[in-house]
Scaffold this motif. Structure first.
Motif: not given
Length: 183
Positions: A114-130
């Protein structure tokens, strides 16, 4: 050696007597020196040698001390990290991402990464499975288009752990074309 008899619940009563002089253990000189070193609160080699010379260490034949890993760890200094100042002023200014896996058990969709994308400002996290690591670039393009349309801002900086899985030439070129700086 003694035997225990359970008296009830989790309580045991020891049955037997102590055998005096029946057990013999062989201790080498280096083990004996290490034992005295530890008994004396990890005393230094020079001080231990002084006690040996005066005959206060129970008839030891020599005072050769081996390496003590606990003394080494005690001598190492601990330094704290300086707190970093992030100057992100808005959403998507600075995005962290990382790929994890392979995971021992597959997901229901047969994904092992899985790949994680984390916005430094809002701390929102998006997860995509691979299913494969090679899908990272395609998932990034999907994530970028989706999040930029929803938020109305562009990704400015993209940070990774600089592993080889992020050095795909197409990925680097895509970031350059869209004005994304990589850290």
């Amino acid at each position: 050696m003694m035997k225990g008899v359970m008296t009830g619940g989790s309580t045991y009563r020891l049955v037997g007597s102590v055998v005096v002089g029946g057990a013999v253990a062989e201790v080498s000189e280096s083990d004996s020196t290490a034992l005295w070193h530890m008994r004396m609160g990890h005393i230094g080699g020079h001080e231990l040698n002084e006690l040996y010379k005066t005959g206060l260490l129970g008839g030891m034949k020599n005072c050769n001390m081996d390496f003590c890993k606990f003394c080494m760890m005690r001598k190492q200094s601990k330094m704290s990290f300086k707190t970093g100042l992030h100057t992100t002023k808005g959403l998507l200014d600075y995005v962290h991402y990382d790929v994890r896996g392979p995971i021992r058990e597959q997901s229901l969709g047969r994904s092992r990464y899985f790949v994680l994308f984390i916005d430094d400002y809002s701390k929102n996290v998006w997860v995509y499975f691979l299913r494969q690591k090679s899908e990272v670039f395609e998932k990034f393009k999907i994530w970028k288009a989706e999040v930029e349309n929803q938020i109305g801002r562009k990704v400015k900086y993209l940070r990774s752990d600089n592993d080889t899985k992020y050095t795909d030439g197409k990925f680097v070129k895509f970031c350059e074309e869209h004005g994304i700086q990589r850290h």
